[in-house]
Scaffold this motif. Sequence first.
Motif, PDB file in Angstrom:
ATOM      1  N   ARG A   1      39.518  40.938  29.393  1.00 39.76           N
ATOM      2  CA  ARG A   1      39.478  41.487  28.043  1.00 39.76           C
ATOM      3  C   ARG A   1      38.376  40.877  27.203  1.00 39.76           C
ATOM      4  O   ARG A   1      37.734  41.547  26.400  1.00 39.76           O
ATOM      5  CB  ARG A   1      40.821  41.211  27.336  1.00 39.76           C
ATOM      6  CG  ARG A   1      41.840  42.296  27.475  1.00 39.76           C
ATOM      7  CD  ARG A   1      41.480  43.542  26.688  1.00 39.76           C
ATOM      8  NE  ARG A   1      41.855  44.736  27.415  1.00 39.76           N
ATOM      9  CZ  ARG A   1      43.073  45.248  27.430  1.00 39.76           C
ATOM     10  NH1 ARG A   1      44.037  44.691  26.750  1.00 39.76           N
ATOM     11  NH2 ARG A   1      43.328  46.333  28.126  1.00 39.76           N
TER      12      ARG A   1
ATOM     13  N   ILE B   1      41.499  45.929  41.298  1.00 40.33           N
ATOM     14  CA  ILE B   1      41.334  44.813  42.225  1.00 40.33           C
ATOM     15  C   ILE B   1      41.728  43.544  41.483  1.00 40.33           C
ATOM     16  O   ILE B   1      41.088  43.183  40.480  1.00 40.33           O
ATOM     17  CB  ILE B   1      39.877  44.708  42.739  1.00 40.33           C
ATOM     18  CG1 ILE B   1      39.460  46.042  43.385  1.00 40.33           C
ATOM     19  CG2 ILE B   1      39.741  43.552  43.717  1.00 40.33           C
ATOM     20  CD1 ILE B   1      38.017  46.090  43.850  1.00 40.33           C
TER      21      ILE B   1
ATOM     22  N   GLY C   1      42.030  39.944  40.040  1.00 38.17           N
ATOM     23  CA  GLY C   1      41.057  38.851  39.976  1.00 38.17           C
ATOM     24  C   GLY C   1      39.707  39.277  39.410  1.00 38.17           C
ATOM     25  O   GLY C   1      38.796  38.470  39.316  1.00 38.17           O
ATOM     26  N   PHE C   2      39.610  40.556  39.010  1.00 36.93           N
ATOM     27  CA  PHE C   2      38.335  41.052  38.452  1.00 36.93           C
ATOM     28  C   PHE C   2      38.599  41.781  37.140  1.00 36.93           C
ATOM     29  O   PHE C   2      39.593  42.491  37.001  1.00 36.93           O
ATOM     30  CB  PHE C   2      37.627  41.951  39.474  1.00 36.93           C
ATOM     31  CG  PHE C   2      37.209  41.164  40.675  1.00 36.93           C
ATOM     32  CD1 PHE C   2      35.953  40.566  40.726  1.00 36.93           C
ATOM     33  CD2 PHE C   2      38.110  40.929  41.711  1.00 36.93           C
ATOM     34  CE1 PHE C   2      35.599  39.768  41.809  1.00 36.93           C
ATOM     35  CE2 PHE C   2      37.760  40.134  42.791  1.00 36.93           C
ATOM     36  CZ  PHE C   2      36.501  39.561  42.844  1.00 36.93           C
TER      37      PHE C   2
HETATM   38  C1  LIG Z   1      42.181  42.043  32.822  1.00 37.41           C
HETATM   39  C2  LIG Z   1      42.204  43.559  32.565  1.00 37.41           C
HETATM   40  C3  LIG Z   1      43.617  43.953  32.134  1.00 37.41           C
HETATM   41  C4  LIG Z   1      41.207  43.869  31.472  1.00 37.41           C
HETATM   42  O1  LIG Z   1      41.268  45.244  31.306  1.00 37.41           O
HETATM   43  P1  LIG Z   1      40.303  46.083  30.319  1.00 37.41           P
HETATM   44  O2  LIG Z   1      39.911  45.214  29.174  1.00 37.41           O
HETATM   45  O3  LIG Z   1      40.990  47.367  30.038  1.00 37.41           O
HETATM   46  O4  LIG Z   1      39.046  46.324  31.206  1.00 37.41           O
HETATM   47  P2  LIG Z   1      37.686  46.988  30.757  1.00 37.41           P
HETATM   48  O5  LIG Z   1      37.808  47.640  29.417  1.00 37.41           O
HETATM   49  O6  LIG Z   1      36.651  45.944  30.920  1.00 37.41           O
HETATM   50  O7  LIG Z   1      37.460  48.073  31.877  1.00 37.41           O
HETATM   51  C5  LIG Z   1      38.161  49.167  31.892  1.00 37.41           C
HETATM   52  C6  LIG Z   1      37.674  49.997  33.054  1.00 37.41           C
HETATM   53  O8  LIG Z   1      37.485  49.172  34.221  1.00 37.41           O
HETATM   54  C7  LIG Z   1      38.498  49.449  35.181  1.00 37.41           C
HETATM   55  N1  LIG Z   1      38.984  48.186  35.666  1.00 37.41           N
HETATM   56  C8  LIG Z   1      39.274  47.079  34.931  1.00 37.41           C
HETATM   57  N2  LIG Z   1      39.665  46.097  35.738  1.00 37.41           N
HETATM   58  C9  LIG Z   1      39.601  46.588  36.997  1.00 37.41           C
HETATM   59  C10 LIG Z   1      39.852  46.035  38.255  1.00 37.41           C
HETATM   60  N3  LIG Z   1      40.282  44.781  38.371  1.00 37.41           N
HETATM   61  N4  LIG Z   1      39.682  46.796  39.343  1.00 37.41           N
HETATM   62  C11 LIG Z   1      39.242  48.064  39.246  1.00 37.41           C
HETATM   63  N5  LIG Z   1      38.973  48.655  38.077  1.00 37.41           N
HETATM   64  C12 LIG Z   1      39.158  47.917  36.963  1.00 37.41           C
HETATM   65  C13 LIG Z   1      39.538  50.233  34.442  1.00 37.41           C
HETATM   66  O9  LIG Z   1      40.275  51.066  35.299  1.00 37.41           O
HETATM   67  C14 LIG Z   1      38.685  51.025  33.482  1.00 37.41           C
HETATM   68  O10 LIG Z   1      38.022  52.036  34.197  1.00 37.41           O
HETATM   69  P3  LIG Z   1      37.474  53.372  33.465  1.00 37.41           P
HETATM   70  O11 LIG Z   1      36.533  52.925  32.386  1.00 37.41           O
HETATM   71  O12 LIG Z   1      36.807  54.093  34.563  1.00 37.41           O
HETATM   72  O13 LIG Z   1      38.712  54.040  32.916  1.00 37.41           O
HETATM   73  C15 LIG Z   1      41.786  44.346  33.842  1.00 37.41           C
HETATM   74  O14 LIG Z   1      40.459  44.029  34.150  1.00 37.41           O
HETATM   75  C16 LIG Z   1      42.687  44.122  35.033  1.00 37.41           C
HETATM   76  O15 LIG Z   1      43.771  44.715  35.114  1.00 37.41           O
HETATM   77  N6  LIG Z   1      42.248  43.259  35.989  1.00 37.41           N
HETATM   78  C17 LIG Z   1      43.012  43.017  37.169  1.00 37.41           C
HETATM   79  C18 LIG Z   1      44.109  42.015  36.884  1.00 37.41           C
HETATM   80  C19 LIG Z   1      43.560  40.639  36.611  1.00 37.41           C
HETATM   81  O16 LIG Z   1      42.705  40.144  37.321  1.00 37.41           O
HETATM   82  N7  LIG Z   1      44.090  39.997  35.568  1.00 37.41           N
HETATM   83  C20 LIG Z   1      43.741  38.634  35.218  1.00 37.41           C
HETATM   84  C21 LIG Z   1      43.039  38.556  33.904  1.00 37.41           C
HETATM   85  S1  LIG Z   1      42.501  36.892  33.573  1.00 37.41           S
END
Ligand SMILES: CC(C)(COP(=O)(O)OP(=O)(O)OC[C@H]1O[C@@H](n2cnc3c(N)ncnc32)[C@H](O)[C@@H]1OP(=O)(O)O)[C@@H](O)C(=O)NCCC(=O)NCCS
Length: 260
Positions: free
Chosen positions: A139, A133, A135-136
């Motif tokens: 890192r 999704i 916006g959610f």
């Molecule tokens: C920003 C982002 C890349 C960070 O990723 P990350 O550090 O790998 O996230 P986390 O380690 O906290 O979480 C990983 C888990 O949450 C899930 N997850 C993370 N963001 C998610 C989202 N926006 N929607 C649904 N699931 C999400 C991943 O699929 C993963 O699931 P799992 O543990 O079941 O495999 C990621 O949250 C994302 O792609 N967000 C959407 C894009 C966005 O809003 N970007 C702007 C950033 S300022």
Amino acid sequence: MEKKKWRTAISWHFDGEAYVRGYNLAELIGNLTFTEAIYLVLKGELPTNRERKMLDGIFVAMVEHSIAPPSVIAARAVASGGNSLHVGVGAGVLAFGDAHGGALEGAMRFYQENADRDVEEVVREYLENGKRIPGFGHRYYKDYDPRSKRICELAKEIGYFGKYCRFAQQVEEWIEKIKGKKLVMNVDGSIGAVLSEMGFDWRMGKGFFIIGRVPGLVAHVYEELVMEKPFSKRLDEEKEVEYLGEKPKKLPDSFKNRRL
Ligand SMILES: CC(C)(COP(=O)(O)OP(=O)(O)OC[C@H]1O[C@@H](n2cnc3c(N)ncnc32)[C@H](O)[C@@H]1OP(=O)(O)O)[C@@H](O)C(=O)NCCC(=O)NCCS
């Protein structure tokens, strides 16, 4: 009248002077703030004080966010290759994608297409299909994104906390209930909701991030150019890179001394 090949409603010259959205550009200088001029050019009308204040807060929230994100890495790496400022900044802008910067557009689209639906159903649809999704999640921020906290406070203070902002908050709550893990409403998530409240089309979303973040990219590329040696952004293979390829091997004799 014959339809011409190019069309625009943004600006025009009348009697030797430029007019932007119908207003004389020279007259705007000194009378409009930069944010008000941006609003005028994007929306086609002058903003109210509320609109200017909200948009000002949004641009401040986006202006810079450390050396770590992909756009700054790209911008500084390209500058360190011996390129001029605009080339480095352009490379940074090209790094904006679905996971960084472009998520603002994704979040606006998500809200504008789903805010009238049942929030639990929408969140389940995404999570159960392994879709992220926009916006959610973040890192670095795992409990809350301080920028989003402030944007939501400001939206409440000046009356922009409406159906999209409430929907965004509920999405955050439902993700936690369903996933058992908090994925914070990040800066794209909160700004996307407020820009939707302000009536901006999601197809302009990336534009807002570009306008907001380019000052940070200019500062980074300038710093790279004046503070670091050319080629400074070279990786140290031993310390920073894990090699997963083949061990050294001999080129087969059949490839040697051929007439090509
Ligand atoms: C920003 C982002 C890349 C960070 O990723 P990350 O550090 O790998 O996230 P986390 O380690 O906290 O979480 C990983 C888990 O949450 C899930 N997850 C993370 N963001 C998610 C989202 N926006 N929607 C649904 N699931 C999400 C991943 O699929 C993963 O699931 P799992 O543990 O079941 O495999 C990621 O949250 C994302 O792609 N967000 C959407 C894009 C966005 O809003 N970007 C702007 C950033 S300022």
